[in-house]
Design an enzyme around this catalytic site. Structure first.
Site, short mmCIF file in Angstrom:
data_model
loop_
_atom_site.label_atom_id
_atom_site.label_comp_id
_atom_site.label_asym_id
_atom_site.label_seq_id
_atom_site.Cartn_x
_atom_site.Cartn_y
_atom_site.Cartn_z
N GLU A 197 7.37 -4.49 -4.68
CA GLU A 197 6.55 -4.41 -5.89
C GLU A 197 7.42 -4.30 -7.14
O GLU A 197 7.04 -4.79 -8.21
CB GLU A 197 5.59 -3.23 -5.78
N GLU A 217 2.73 -1.72 3.65
CA GLU A 217 1.93 -0.50 3.56
C GLU A 217 0.83 -0.39 4.59
O GLU A 217 0.51 0.71 5.07
CB GLU A 217 1.33 -0.40 2.14
#
Length: 271
Positions: A125, A145
């Protein structure tokens, strides 16, 4: 006065911050013993640094973001620190990470990634928060995740589709399978693959070329691209003209035109 005149560089414990020239900062995730994973301290240090740049970039015209060592750019959040965290503590830490991400996205000057190894979860990210990035051949990218019972919460579900398209982003996020530097290049996640031993030097060389251009022009162009991409074409074009017109009465615009007509290199002051 640059923002760093008001910040004690010695306070950074998880980042290495270097001024390569008066206009360029190189910021390195400096926790190689834990794959450069981000803990609460790292998050707060990034907030402090990039909030200062947002408030007043001073003489700085670009930032290069990389990781220490040859294997990891950033492995995302430090799960060892998160082991045993209460729900309240987890959410409090994530609020820090949310502010960190906003600080990166709000950086008014170009933020360029030099991805020297694995960029997983929050590390990936961070790559997506950069304006563009170069990668070494051994770089790997993943949003993992969903493998631990959460989902990308650092803008990944928003920035990844914008970078590579919706269907690729869904496969990438749902499967949590890493992709290679070559695939990242094909998808447009990175701009170039550079030999590992040349990665930082080549990234800095590009950053220095950017620093040689008119800094206010770069900042207005970045703002125009960022906000224009979130609007329809005509609205984006209107925003572009507003950004353009703010440059017409600057000293740098006068200097640039005069230098061109006088056959010399312009000296931009950011004014």
């Amino acid at each position: 006065m640059s923002p760093y005149n008001a910040i004690d560089r010695d306070k950074f414990q998880t980042l290495r911050v270097e001024e390569r020239n008066p206009h360029l900062l190189v910021v390195t995730f400096n926790r190689p013993h834990v794959a450069n994973a981000v803990n609460t301290e790292t998050g707060q240090e990034l907030i402090d640094l990039f909030s200062a740049l947002q408030y007043d970039p001073g003489n700085y015209r670009a930032v290069v973001l990389t990781g220490a060592g040859e294997r990891h750019f950033c492995a995302g959040a430090d799960l060892k620190q998160r082991k045993g965290m209460t729900t309240e503590a987890w959410r409090a830490q994530h609020a820090v990470f949310e502010s960190m991400r906003q600080a990166l996205l709000n950086c008014p000057i170009p933020l360029i990634g030099a991805i020297n190894g694995a960029a997983y979860a929050g590390g990936c990210e961070m790559v997506l928060c950069c304006d563009f990035a170069y990668a070494s051949p051994n770089a790997r990218f993943a949003l993992t995740e969903v493998k631990i019972g959460v989902m990308p919460g650092g803008s990944g579900t928003q920035t990844m589709p914008r970078a590579v398209g919706e269907r690729r982003a869904k496969e990438f996020i749902f499967s949590a399978v890493p992709i290679s530097a070559e695939t990242a290049l094909q998808w447009g996640l990175v701009n170039r693959i550079v030999p590992a031993e040349e990665l930082l030097a080549q990234t800095i060389a590009v950053a220095e070329r950017i620093c040689a251009n008119a800094p206010l022009s770069i900042r207005q162009a970045k703002k125009s691209i960022h906000f224009g991409m979130q609007a329809d074409l005509r609205t984006g074009m209107a925003f572009e003209i507003e950004a353009y017109n703010r440059l017409v009465d600057t000293a740098d615009r006068v200097e640039g035109v005069n230098a061109f007509n006088e056959g010399r290199t312009p000296v931009f002051q950011g004014k």
